[in-house]
Write a protein that holds these residues in place. Sequence first.
Motif, short mmCIF file in Angstrom:
data_model
loop_
_atom_site.label_atom_id
_atom_site.label_comp_id
_atom_site.label_asym_id
_atom_site.label_seq_id
_atom_site.Cartn_x
_atom_site.Cartn_y
_atom_site.Cartn_z
N GLU A 100 -32.08 21.02 18.06
CA GLU A 100 -30.96 20.11 17.77
C GLU A 100 -31.35 18.66 18.06
O GLU A 100 -31.86 18.35 19.13
CB GLU A 100 -29.75 20.50 18.61
N ARG A 101 -31.12 17.79 17.10
CA ARG A 101 -31.29 16.35 17.29
C ARG A 101 -30.12 15.68 16.57
O ARG A 101 -29.97 15.82 15.36
CB ARG A 101 -32.59 15.85 16.66
N ILE A 102 -29.29 14.98 17.34
CA ILE A 102 -28.17 14.23 16.74
C ILE A 102 -28.22 12.83 17.33
O ILE A 102 -27.98 12.65 18.52
CB ILE A 102 -26.80 14.88 17.06
N LEU A 125 -30.26 14.29 12.39
CA LEU A 125 -29.03 15.08 12.32
C LEU A 125 -29.40 16.50 11.89
O LEU A 125 -29.28 16.86 10.72
CB LEU A 125 -28.07 14.43 11.30
N HIS A 126 -29.95 17.27 12.83
CA HIS A 126 -30.32 18.64 12.43
C HIS A 126 -30.25 19.61 13.60
O HIS A 126 -30.25 19.21 14.77
CB HIS A 126 -31.70 18.67 11.78
N LYS A 127 -30.20 20.89 13.22
CA LYS A 127 -30.18 21.97 14.23
C LYS A 127 -31.39 22.87 14.12
O LYS A 127 -31.63 23.68 15.00
CB LYS A 127 -28.91 22.80 14.06
N LEU A 128 -32.13 22.74 13.01
CA LEU A 128 -33.33 23.57 12.79
C LEU A 128 -34.51 22.69 12.44
O LEU A 128 -34.35 21.72 11.70
CB LEU A 128 -33.11 24.55 11.63
N ALA A 129 -35.66 23.03 12.97
CA ALA A 129 -36.88 22.27 12.63
C ALA A 129 -38.10 23.11 13.00
O ALA A 129 -37.97 24.21 13.56
CB ALA A 129 -36.90 20.94 13.35
N LEU A 130 -39.28 22.56 12.70
CA LEU A 130 -40.52 23.24 13.06
C LEU A 130 -40.96 22.80 14.45
O LEU A 130 -40.90 21.60 14.77
CB LEU A 130 -41.63 22.89 12.07
N VAL B 94 -12.83 13.80 8.57
CA VAL B 94 -13.32 12.76 7.67
C VAL B 94 -13.19 11.42 8.39
O VAL B 94 -12.13 11.13 8.96
CB VAL B 94 -12.49 12.73 6.36
N THR B 95 -14.25 10.61 8.38
CA THR B 95 -14.17 9.30 9.03
C THR B 95 -14.54 8.20 8.03
O THR B 95 -15.14 8.47 6.99
CB THR B 95 -15.14 9.18 10.24
N GLY B 96 -14.22 6.98 8.40
CA GLY B 96 -14.56 5.82 7.56
C GLY B 96 -15.77 5.08 8.10
O GLY B 96 -15.95 3.90 7.83
N ALA B 97 -16.60 5.78 8.88
CA ALA B 97 -17.79 5.13 9.47
C ALA B 97 -18.71 4.61 8.36
O ALA B 97 -18.92 5.29 7.35
CB ALA B 97 -18.56 6.13 10.33
N ILE B 98 -19.25 3.42 8.56
CA ILE B 98 -20.10 2.82 7.51
C ILE B 98 -21.57 2.72 7.94
O ILE B 98 -22.46 3.13 7.22
CB ILE B 98 -19.60 1.41 7.11
N ARG B 99 -21.81 2.14 9.11
CA ARG B 99 -23.21 1.84 9.41
C ARG B 99 -23.59 2.04 10.88
O ARG B 99 -24.77 2.01 11.22
CB ARG B 99 -23.49 0.38 9.00
N SER B 100 -22.62 2.20 11.75
CA SER B 100 -22.94 2.25 13.18
C SER B 100 -23.49 3.63 13.56
O SER B 100 -22.77 4.64 13.54
CB SER B 100 -21.67 1.95 13.99
N TYR B 102 -24.35 4.37 16.49
CA TYR B 102 -23.73 4.61 17.79
C TYR B 102 -22.44 5.44 17.59
O TYR B 102 -22.25 6.49 18.20
CB TYR B 102 -23.40 3.25 18.43
N GLN B 103 -21.60 4.96 16.67
CA GLN B 103 -20.34 5.65 16.36
C GLN B 103 -20.61 7.01 15.68
O GLN B 103 -20.05 8.03 16.09
CB GLN B 103 -19.56 4.73 15.40
N ALA B 104 -21.50 7.00 14.69
CA ALA B 104 -21.79 8.23 13.94
C ALA B 104 -22.33 9.33 14.86
O ALA B 104 -21.94 10.49 14.75
CB ALA B 104 -22.80 7.94 12.83
N THR B 105 -23.21 8.95 15.79
CA THR B 105 -23.80 9.93 16.70
C THR B 105 -22.70 10.59 17.53
O THR B 105 -22.67 11.82 17.69
CB THR B 105 -24.81 9.22 17.64
N ARG B 106 -21.79 9.78 18.02
CA ARG B 106 -20.72 10.33 18.87
C ARG B 106 -19.76 11.22 18.07
O ARG B 106 -19.36 12.29 18.54
CB ARG B 106 -20.00 9.19 19.59
N PHE B 107 -19.40 10.80 16.86
CA PHE B 107 -18.52 11.64 16.03
C PHE B 107 -19.20 12.97 15.70
O PHE B 107 -18.59 14.03 15.77
CB PHE B 107 -18.16 10.93 14.71
#
Lengths: 175, 220
Positions: A100-102, A125-130, B94-100, B102-107
Amino acid sequence: MILVISTCKYGLSEEEFVRPIAEIVEKAGFRYEIKRYKEKIDPKKYDKAIICGTALKDFEYLENMERFEWIHEFEGHILGICAGYQVIASLFGQKLERAERIGVYEVEVLKENPLAEKTFRAFFLHKLALKSAECVEPLAVQGDVICMFWIRKFYGVSFHPEVLNPEIVERFLKI
Amino acid sequence: MKVCVLYSGGKDSNLALLKASEEFEVACLVSLMPESAESEIFHYPNVELVELQAKALNLPLIVERCSSDERRSMEALERVLRTAIKEFGVEGVVTGAIRSTYQATRFQRVCDRLDLWCFNPLWLRDEISILEEVLARGFEVIFVRVSGIDRSLLGKRLDEEVIRALAEMRNYANPAGEGGEYETLVLKMPLFRKKIEIIDAEVVGSEFDSMLLVKRGELV
């Protein structure tokens, strides 16, 4: 002509994972065509292909691997992004593991290559990888994950270059 | 699939809502109301107006107040999403995130913990193209907070002239307000059954960070 492939189960995800790639291709001055992975694909029509990523919860494409058999006949270069990386790895018999990498992580380049030369940061943004490789050549790692590999004329990147590293897509287009 | 929309009442969450409604059943809106304008993750909206917008949309609204502290904000988001899952059976956000990132990671992390699909239909969109789409789709939008850019935007309606002005600011300000340059309020969009009319409003704040505090609005 560049083939841009959607691996998304839902159309709304294409706004997030396919449109940004198509925009980079267009801005770089290349003609492109978007196809969903379930559509019939004639590989002879295209010079290169980009297989885009999809939502974190979406794994439908891995249950439909027969839809990607055309890759074996494809003569051009392919860039597989996240889901596309998983597709290429699976087609060549590599074992995807839970990884997992987010978020944003540092990528360590193991071998200079046409897409990346030195350490950079990328959005994952993934849960599976090599985590190990048999027939693919690892080009970069993120911790214990092989986040960039190469096999034949095909590159796989487990991160999303469209977010922080559009130059990787541009370099791929220029190969 | 039933989804909920992370809703602030501004142009981005309303455009995300409109796009979501074209593919999914939008079961409810969820709003996080920061107690302070300093929140890095959530928009600082006119609270009562979001309730009015939900009425105009005829959609249930789940509101949770939160502090500007990141950990507590994310706990509040998780609580509000748990409520949306339990009460409305939602499977996606569904979110209105555009470019951050920081925000996207947390959501994305919260959605992953709750086993929810996460959709960000405006992700990496060119900011000016979002403003143009909002206008083309018949939204009526006003500026309710302006920070560090031309104060005369406060209370103004989004139109082609304003879009041109924002495009010219591109070198030092994000045209979509992603850097906190401005916040917007949607008075009308295609899913609203009625339009919001502002009856009473007051400008508060300083020369460099001003807000149009709407004291009373009505659906007309």
